[in-house]
Scaffold this motif. Structure first.
Motif, PDB file in Angstrom:
ATOM      1  N   HIS A 172      46.825 -38.771 -52.823  1.00 39.03           N
ATOM      2  CA  HIS A 172      46.012 -39.854 -53.364  1.00 39.03           C
ATOM      3  C   HIS A 172      44.654 -39.964 -52.686  1.00 39.03           C
ATOM      4  O   HIS A 172      43.679 -40.437 -53.281  1.00 39.03           O
ATOM      5  CB  HIS A 172      46.767 -41.182 -53.244  1.00 39.03           C
ATOM      6  CG  HIS A 172      46.910 -41.671 -51.842  1.00 39.03           C
ATOM      7  ND1 HIS A 172      47.866 -41.159 -50.975  1.00 39.03           N
ATOM      8  CD2 HIS A 172      46.203 -42.608 -51.142  1.00 39.03           C
ATOM      9  CE1 HIS A 172      47.758 -41.772 -49.806  1.00 39.03           C
ATOM     10  NE2 HIS A 172      46.762 -42.639 -49.870  1.00 39.03           N
ATOM     11  N   ASP A 173      44.559 -39.529 -51.418  1.00 34.06           N
ATOM     12  CA  ASP A 173      43.310 -39.657 -50.680  1.00 34.06           C
ATOM     13  C   ASP A 173      42.628 -38.314 -50.436  1.00 34.06           C
ATOM     14  O   ASP A 173      41.752 -38.199 -49.583  1.00 34.06           O
ATOM     15  CB  ASP A 173      43.561 -40.352 -49.344  1.00 34.06           C
ATOM     16  CG  ASP A 173      44.559 -39.604 -48.468  1.00 34.06           C
ATOM     17  OD1 ASP A 173      45.274 -38.725 -49.008  1.00 34.06           O
ATOM     18  OD2 ASP A 173      44.627 -39.891 -47.262  1.00 34.06           O
ATOM     19  N   GLY A 174      43.007 -37.295 -51.184  1.00 34.34           N
ATOM     20  CA  GLY A 174      42.371 -35.990 -51.025  1.00 34.34           C
ATOM     21  C   GLY A 174      43.384 -34.871 -50.904  1.00 34.34           C
ATOM     22  O   GLY A 174      44.573 -35.046 -51.199  1.00 34.34           O
ATOM     23  N   TRP A 175      42.911 -33.722 -50.472  1.00 31.55           N
ATOM     24  CA  TRP A 175      43.756 -32.546 -50.358  1.00 31.55           C
ATOM     25  C   TRP A 175      44.280 -32.417 -48.937  1.00 31.55           C
ATOM     26  O   TRP A 175      43.550 -32.616 -47.966  1.00 31.55           O
ATOM     27  CB  TRP A 175      42.963 -31.291 -50.725  1.00 31.55           C
ATOM     28  CG  TRP A 175      42.621 -31.217 -52.180  1.00 31.55           C
ATOM     29  CD1 TRP A 175      41.573 -31.821 -52.807  1.00 31.55           C
ATOM     30  CD2 TRP A 175      43.335 -30.508 -53.191  1.00 31.55           C
ATOM     31  NE1 TRP A 175      41.583 -31.531 -54.149  1.00 31.55           N
ATOM     32  CE2 TRP A 175      42.654 -30.716 -54.413  1.00 31.55           C
ATOM     33  CE3 TRP A 175      44.473 -29.709 -53.178  1.00 31.55           C
ATOM     34  CZ2 TRP A 175      43.078 -30.147 -55.608  1.00 31.55           C
ATOM     35  CZ3 TRP A 175      44.893 -29.133 -54.373  1.00 31.55           C
ATOM     36  CH2 TRP A 175      44.205 -29.360 -55.570  1.00 31.55           C
ATOM     37  N   ARG A 176      45.561 -32.065 -48.811  1.00 32.98           N
ATOM     38  CA  ARG A 176      46.189 -31.900 -47.508  1.00 32.98           C
ATOM     39  C   ARG A 176      47.098 -30.669 -47.536  1.00 32.98           C
ATOM     40  O   ARG A 176      47.657 -30.314 -48.579  1.00 32.98           O
ATOM     41  CB  ARG A 176      47.048 -33.126 -47.143  1.00 32.98           C
ATOM     42  CG  ARG A 176      46.281 -34.450 -47.065  1.00 32.98           C
ATOM     43  CD  ARG A 176      45.507 -34.548 -45.762  1.00 32.98           C
ATOM     44  NE  ARG A 176      44.878 -35.855 -45.630  1.00 32.98           N
ATOM     45  CZ  ARG A 176      43.674 -36.153 -46.095  1.00 32.98           C
ATOM     46  NH1 ARG A 176      42.983 -35.241 -46.761  1.00 32.98           N
ATOM     47  NH2 ARG A 176      43.139 -37.358 -45.908  1.00 32.98           N
ATOM     48  N   PHE A 177      47.273 -30.062 -46.375  1.00 33.92           N
ATOM     49  CA  PHE A 177      48.220 -28.957 -46.257  1.00 33.92           C
ATOM     50  C   PHE A 177      49.612 -29.546 -46.018  1.00 33.92           C
ATOM     51  O   PHE A 177      50.180 -29.454 -44.935  1.00 33.92           O
ATOM     52  CB  PHE A 177      47.815 -28.014 -45.120  1.00 33.92           C
ATOM     53  CG  PHE A 177      46.581 -27.218 -45.425  1.00 33.92           C
ATOM     54  CD1 PHE A 177      45.375 -27.533 -44.817  1.00 33.92           C
ATOM     55  CD2 PHE A 177      46.622 -26.158 -46.325  1.00 33.92           C
ATOM     56  CE1 PHE A 177      44.224 -26.793 -45.097  1.00 33.92           C
ATOM     57  CE2 PHE A 177      45.490 -25.412 -46.603  1.00 33.92           C
ATOM     58  CZ  PHE A 177      44.279 -25.739 -45.997  1.00 33.92           C
ATOM     59  N   THR A 178      50.155 -30.141 -47.066  1.00 33.73           N
ATOM     60  CA  THR A 178      51.447 -30.820 -46.981  1.00 33.73           C
ATOM     61  C   THR A 178      52.405 -30.342 -48.066  1.00 33.73           C
ATOM     62  O   THR A 178      53.428 -30.977 -48.301  1.00 33.73           O
ATOM     63  CB  THR A 178      51.257 -32.340 -47.089  1.00 33.73           C
ATOM     64  OG1 THR A 178      50.553 -32.643 -48.312  1.00 33.73           O
ATOM     65  CG2 THR A 178      50.474 -32.896 -45.911  1.00 33.73           C
ATOM     66  N   GLY A 179      52.074 -29.250 -48.727  1.00 35.93           N
ATOM     67  CA  GLY A 179      52.905 -28.747 -49.815  1.00 35.93           C
ATOM     68  C   GLY A 179      54.073 -27.922 -49.314  1.00 35.93           C
ATOM     69  O   GLY A 179      54.561 -28.094 -48.189  1.00 35.93           O
ATOM     70  N   ALA A 180      54.516 -27.002 -50.143  1.00 38.06           N
ATOM     71  CA  ALA A 180      55.674 -26.176 -49.813  1.00 38.06           C
ATOM     72  C   ALA A 180      55.415 -25.364 -48.543  1.00 38.06           C
ATOM     73  O   ALA A 180      54.276 -24.983 -48.264  1.00 38.06           O
ATOM     74  CB  ALA A 180      55.973 -25.235 -50.974  1.00 38.06           C
ATOM     75  N   PRO A 181      56.451 -25.108 -47.760  1.00 39.52           N
ATOM     76  CA  PRO A 181      56.272 -24.335 -46.527  1.00 39.52           C
ATOM     77  C   PRO A 181      55.728 -22.933 -46.803  1.00 39.52           C
ATOM     78  O   PRO A 181      56.068 -22.300 -47.806  1.00 39.52           O
ATOM     79  CB  PRO A 181      57.681 -24.261 -45.936  1.00 39.52           C
ATOM     80  CG  PRO A 181      58.410 -25.418 -46.534  1.00 39.52           C
ATOM     81  CD  PRO A 181      57.850 -25.581 -47.917  1.00 39.52           C
TER      82      PRO A 181
END
Length: 363
Positions: free
Chosen positions: A262-271
């Motif tokens: 919601h607040d931008g892009w993050r490296f929080t997706g699939a491993p």
């Protein structure tokens, strides 16, 4: 949106440690200089009215050196990965194909304006700064794939075109350089000749002759969008289902795919599991000191083949012969065997193994 992206994936620029000073290849050539060419900063200081065909030829020769400089470190990282079917290995392999395509594009553009790529002169000595003085403070070295290498070399080279991506001391970025190159094509509107340009499938792209300004713009935008100097958001970069190079390397470094929140892009997706890799040590300034006969023989075998790759590529564009280009590609494929042998030999008294040093004989 843009600020959120930059917060999450801020570009990196790191100063070279004192122990990794660039080797001396030619005493008269300053670090990062391209033979016979001004630095990017000096090229960009030329008034727009003075950027004619000669300026374009000089700038494109620097672009050839920039694109070539990325290939050896990326190859070392890819070769070191044990499982070539892994997600990371496939990411790096795709990027290598992109960089080979980018180099082909700028070689074609140089031929189109009546120049000839000097590829042997363009080869970088490792470790060292990027050609042309772009991204001052980034030290490009050769190593096996590990997180510091991904962060300090791969991500640093590919950092997006934003103020944060500029090198230290206000040095120009690759994206800024390509923007000005495109503007010079528009204002000069040179006659573009297809004679001597080459066609070839390279990676997932097709290299084709460029014969008009629309083709020039498409070619330069492709280079920027795929990797160096992209001005797009990650959302735009994912338009072809592949992240731009900076974000792909960021996924490897962070161990997660890039995901929009919601607040931008993050490296929080699939491993993104970091692969097992051969522990190739950093090649020291001047190359490996006092190697054994076996190691020296492998280094000589590799460097002789690398010199042949460079000279054959140069001949391909000098003659406009696609068969010669294919011969260079085949020779490049032969570099892997001695590289892998070197990566299995421990460096005496130090952690890690040997690896290729990409130093043509007599360099």
């Amino acid at each position: 949106m843009a600020s959120a992206v930059l917060t999450a994936v801020a570009p990196v620029a790191t100063a070279a440690p004192a122990s990794a000073a660039a080797p001396v290849r030619a005493a008269e050539r300053p670090e990062g200089a391209v033979s016979g060419c001004r630095s990017v900063a000096r090229l960009l200081a030329v008034p727009h009215s003075g950027r004619g065909v000669d300026w374009l030829r000089e700038a494109l020769q620097v672009a050839v050196a920039l694109e070539l400089a990325t290939i050896p470190p990326y190859l070392c990282g890819w070769w070191s990965v044990g499982d070539r079917t892994s997600h990371v290995a496939r990411l790096v392999r795709r990027i290598i194909g992109d960089e080979m395509y980018h180099m082909g594009v700028v070689c074609n553009l140089l031929v189109a304006v009546g120049g000839r790529p000097r590829i042997k002169d363009a080869a970088l000595a490792y470790p060292g700064p990027l050609p042309g003085g772009v991204r001052d403070g980034v030290n490009v070295y050769l190593s096996g794939l590990n997180r510091p290498f991904v962060h300090d070399v791969m991500m640093a080279i590919e950092a997006p075109e934003t103020p944060l991506a500029r090198g230290l001391n206000g040095s120009p970025s690759i994206g800024h350089f390509y923007d000005d190159l495109m503007n010079a094509f528009r204002t000069t509107a040179p006659e573009l000749s297809a004679r001597g340009q080459l066609s070839q499938h390279i990676g997932s792209d097709v290299l084709e002759p460029v014969t008009d300004l629309d083709g020039v713009e498409r070619a330069i935008e492709t280079i920027k969008e795929q990797g160096e100097g992209t001005t797009s958001s990650p959302e735009d970069a994912f338009g072809d289902d592949y992240p731009a190079h900076y974000y792909a390397f960021g996924e490897i470094y962070h161990g997660r795919q890039l995901r929009r929140e919601h607040d931008g892009w993050r490296f929080t997706g699939a491993p993104v599991p970091f692969p097992d890799a051969r522990p190739m040590a950093r090649v020291p300034a001047g190359g490996w000191p006092d190697p054994s006969k076996r190691v020296q023989d492998l280094l000589d075998r590799f460097d002789t083949a690398y010199a042949k790759v460079l000279s054959t590529l140069e001949a391909a564009w000098a003659d406009g012969d696609a068969r010669t280009l294919r011969s260079a590609v085949r020779t490049m494929g032969g570099l892997e065997a001695p590289a892998l042998e070197l990566m299995e030999i421990p460096v005496p008294g130090a952690p890690g193994t040997y690896g290729p040093q990409f130093r043509p004989p007599h360099a």
